[in-house]
Each structure stands twice: as C-alpha cells, then as structure tokens.
Design an enzyme around this catalytic site. Sequence first.
Site, PDB file in Angstrom:
ATOM      1  N   GLU A  20     -12.136  -4.272  54.256  1.00  0.00           N
ATOM      2  CA  GLU A  20     -11.811  -3.569  53.014  1.00  0.00           C
ATOM      3  C   GLU A  20     -10.296  -3.504  52.957  1.00  0.00           C
ATOM      4  OE1 GLU A  20     -10.569  -1.231  50.694  1.00  0.00           O
ATOM      5  OE2 GLU A  20     -11.585   0.476  51.633  1.00  0.00           O
TER       6      GLU A  20
ATOM      7  N   LYS B 217     -10.824   3.041  66.197  1.00  0.00           N
ATOM      8  CA  LYS B 217      -9.375   3.219  66.356  1.00  0.00           C
ATOM      9  C   LYS B 217      -8.763   3.776  65.082  1.00  0.00           C
ATOM     10  CE  LYS B 217      -5.531   1.159  65.702  1.00  0.00           C
ATOM     11  NZ  LYS B 217      -4.546   2.227  65.405  1.00  0.00           N
TER      12      LYS B 217
ATOM     13  N   GLU C  94       0.904  -4.807  46.113  1.00  0.00           N
ATOM     14  CA  GLU C  94       0.414  -3.445  46.329  1.00  0.00           C
ATOM     15  C   GLU C  94       1.581  -2.581  46.805  1.00  0.00           C
ATOM     16  OE1 GLU C  94      -2.351  -2.780  49.644  1.00  0.00           O
ATOM     17  OE2 GLU C  94      -3.553  -1.577  48.272  1.00  0.00           O
TER      18      GLU C  94
ATOM     19  N   CYS D 142      -6.359   2.359  48.183  1.00  0.00           N
ATOM     20  CA  CYS D 142      -6.525   0.910  48.016  1.00  0.00           C
ATOM     21  C   CYS D 142      -7.017   0.557  46.617  1.00  0.00           C
ATOM     22  CB  CYS D 142      -7.473   0.362  49.063  1.00  0.00           C
ATOM     23  SG  CYS D 142      -8.967   1.344  49.217  1.00  0.00           S
TER      24      CYS D 142
END
Length: 493
Positions: free
Chosen positions: A271, A197, A402, A305
């Site tokens: 992850e 997906k 983040e 990331c």
Amino acid sequence: MSDIEHRTPAAPAPLDWEYAPAPEARDIVSFRERYGLYIGGEVVEPRSGEWFTTSSPADESPLAEVAQAGGEDVDLAVGAARAAYADGWSSLRPAERAKYLFRIARILQERARELAVAESLDGGKPIKESRDVDLPLAAAHFFYHAGWADKLEYAFPSRTPRPLGVAAQIIPWNFPLLMLAWKVAPALACGNTVVLKPAETTPLTALMFADVCRQAELPAGVVNIVTGDGSTGAELVRHDGIDKLAFTGSTDVGKAIQRELAGRGIPITLELGGKAANIVFDDCALDQAVEGIVNGIYFNQGHVCCAGSRLLVQESIAEPLIGKLKRRLQTLRVGDPLDKNTDVGAINSRAQLDKIRELVASGEADGAEIYQPPCVLPERGYWFAPTVFTNVAQSSRIATEEIFGPVLSVLTFRTPDEAVEKANNTPYGLSAGVWTEKGSRILWMASRLRAGVVWANTFNRFDPASPFGGYKESGFGREGGRHGLEAYLRFDE
Ligand code: NDP
C-alpha cells in the site's frame, strides 16, 4: 439598504475568533524510559545493543529510548512467530482465536484515551483525530476481524482457507496504531502469526500494543514487535522464515521490497503513495465541498496516502470556490497537538518537513501562486502552515509528486471527460473524490477513475468492511473487507 440588512450585525471576520486552550491531560500516559523488543511474549533487550530516542515532533522533547533491532533480533522474532504458529495458534479453534481479537478490541477501547495521547505525542497529530479517528477505527478493525475468524469458510464458499504462516508487516508513521490494526487484525483472524516493524519516528503505540497483547493473554509469540529504522525492515524482508509480506509506505521502498522478494513465492501486499484528485463539479453543494476539500488535504497534516492533494475544480466555479476555501483556511487552528481545538498538528519529522519545504519551493519556482493563511507557528518543533497553490501547471512537481504535507494544488477543468483525463494523469491510483448532485455523474466518473477508492460527496471515509488499496504505483492487494482476508490466506482448492 433594507431594514433587515440594517439590523443584522456584521459577521465577525474569522480571525476575530478566540479560543481558550483546551489541553488534553498529558499525564494520562507515562512512558517507560526504555522500551525493549517484544519477542515471544517477553520484552527483551536488543542483541544489537543499540538504542535510539523517539521524540515529540511538536517540541522536539525526547519521549523514550527504543531498541534498534538488528539481524539477530529479527531472526529471534521470526523464530518466535514460527514456534507460536506451529505450537497451536494456527490450529486453535477459530472461535477461540476470535475471543482474543475481541479482547484486544475491548482493551483498545478501554485504553483509548491513553493511547490517543501517546499517538499525538509521538506523531504530532491533533488529539481530536487520534481520539475520534485513529483509536475508534483501530478497535473497529479488531472487532470486525474477530467476527470473521470463525466464518472464513463462509467468506470463501467452496474453497478451503488456510493460514499462510509468519506474516512480516512493515508500517509507516502517519497512522501508527491504525496501520498496526489494519495489518495485525486480519493476519491473526486468519490464523497467522506476526512480526511487525513500526516506523522509526512513531514506535510508542506499537510498543504499548505489546502490553495490550499481554493484557489480553494472547499466546506468546503470536505478535512480535521489532523496532528500528529502515535497516530493521530490510532485515525482516530478507529473512527466509517469512511466509507473507505486508507493507505500507513509500513507493520507492515498496519497489525495493518487491525486487528483494522476486522469485521467493511470498505473497505481498503493498500500500504505497498517492496523488488523489478531488473533483468538484459546478452543481455541487459548494460549502459541503469546501469542508470535504479541507478534510481531504489538511486532515493529519496531509500525511495521508489517499489525501485529496490535487483539487480539480470546474472552471465556472473556480473563483467562488477558491474564495471560500481561503476563507475557511483562515479558521484552521495550527498548533499544540494535545489541544482539543487544534485542527492541524506538527509535521511528523524534520526529514518530512524538509521534503515539504523543498516541494513547495519548487512549486513557487514553477510560477504557481501560493496562499497561506496568516498563522503563528510555534518556534520549537516541525510546523508547516496550510497551503494552497493555484495556477498550477499539470507538469509541475507539486501536481505530480506526493508531498505528504498540508499542501493543496488546484487545477481546473471544463468537461467531465477532461476531469477524468486529468485525474488519471498520474502514476498513482489510490483514491479520488467526486462532488456533484447528480447520482448518474458519480457513477459515470467512478467507473472511469483509475483509483482503488472513489468517494462521492465525502472524503477520507474508512470502514473495516470496505477494501482499501491501489492501482499502478499505489501498490496492489487490498486491506479490509473480505478482500483483505484473502491476502492472509491460501486455499486448498
Ligand atoms: P518509508 O517507505 O521509508 O517508510 C515506511 C516503513 O518502511 C517504515 O517502517 C520504514 O522504516 C520502513 N523501511 C524503510 N526502508 C526500508 C527498507 N529498505 N526495507 C524495509 N523497510 C523499510 O517512508 P518514509 O518514512 O521515508 O517517507 C517517505 C515518503 O513516503 C513520504 O514523504 C511519503 O511521500 C511516503 N509515505 C507514504 C505512506 C503511505 O501511507 N503510503 C506512509 C509513509 C510515507 P523507518 O521509518 O524506520 O525508516
């Protein structure tokens, strides 16, 4: 004034440089009006009957209609993957599996320009990054894993590696085709089949990849692609026909997936996010470090990331370093992703832009000092200027959360111990960077930093042979290298 100084013309200020536009050809890619789901080797209409529009974040223009897969569609995709697994893919001679992977790798290379343009149009990233990073690395992942397909016994001596079955894979929008390659290549090399997906805002290169699979004559059902939003991903996670789950995305969704799969005995690879420290010591090559800092946080608009979003700089060189950094920022070109001169492209979505703005406002409210180089942002689309915050408190949200945008938070340290303590003071642990001329210091730091990857005198280097993954809230499991293969295998010991 000496003679030489007298004769040397003054260097032009960075802003005096003018570039002529260097646009990549838009017409190398032609999108279909509508993309159905890729299930069992066919492009099919969604049973849900629902569609959504994917558009360019650079100018908000619509690019194509894409199917929104519902529960029934996900069920069909998992069924197709199961049938392909049982009907021959899992028992195919490994050297034959390798041939398909080699074919896919070569087709990705042949169609690299078209796919790079599609990636930049749908996701907003500069063409020079799609062209020079995403596409070459995506092909490299297929080449690398093609090489392993018939050597798994050698990768794991004295163990008997077996595929897991149907791998459910959910990927984000920051490296759409590259994340697909990271997931699909090892899964297929190990004899699994896949239901993938892609992210809602960047489905197009995955749908073009369906075409690549057909071109490579990959048996029907080995790769299935279901597009949609988070609810499609949730349906896939809930499906009781999956044997493996691999996810890249936010920590919150990663945690929700882990809760959903608890007790089901399904191997998971997560992850997730990061807040990496890029640590600069006073003995480093300063100009080289500045390039590494820029690459660490402004590459791909900071939608990375493992971005070096916290700069830890030794106090004695903070002033000259930040001066050089600000001057370098003035030379970054923000704008049209398809212009080959562009360094910083569009923010991927309105939602992500809102998130960046909110966090930057919180940084200013906390008293951090903001710097943005003068730059004219396009009127349409989603844009954010490269930003540096100095005077950042350790507890500030811009130092802990983040941001996933082109925003750098600068903190200082005095001793190596303090650098380690500050670098590790985060719930994340994906990556870190160390800049110093001393090899012994690099090793000393690397053994103390709680990060899955530590780069020394470089940043954002990727290689399919090198395992990538995190500690703590950055997730678990590794992708790439021998460790990455293990995540798609079970062992009859
Ligand atoms: P998400 O974690 O929501 O998205 C990642 C993928 O998961 C997408 O395909 C998404 O679908 C899908 N998804 C969303 N909800 C679910 C669910 N409940 N079950 C299964 N799959 C789901 O990230 P966002 O796009 O919302 O970004 C939010 C923040 O996450 C960013 O600001 C950034 O901080 C971080 N992030 C980190 C990434 C990384 O590489 N570590 C990558 C992307 C984001 P859909 O896109 O259709 O919603």
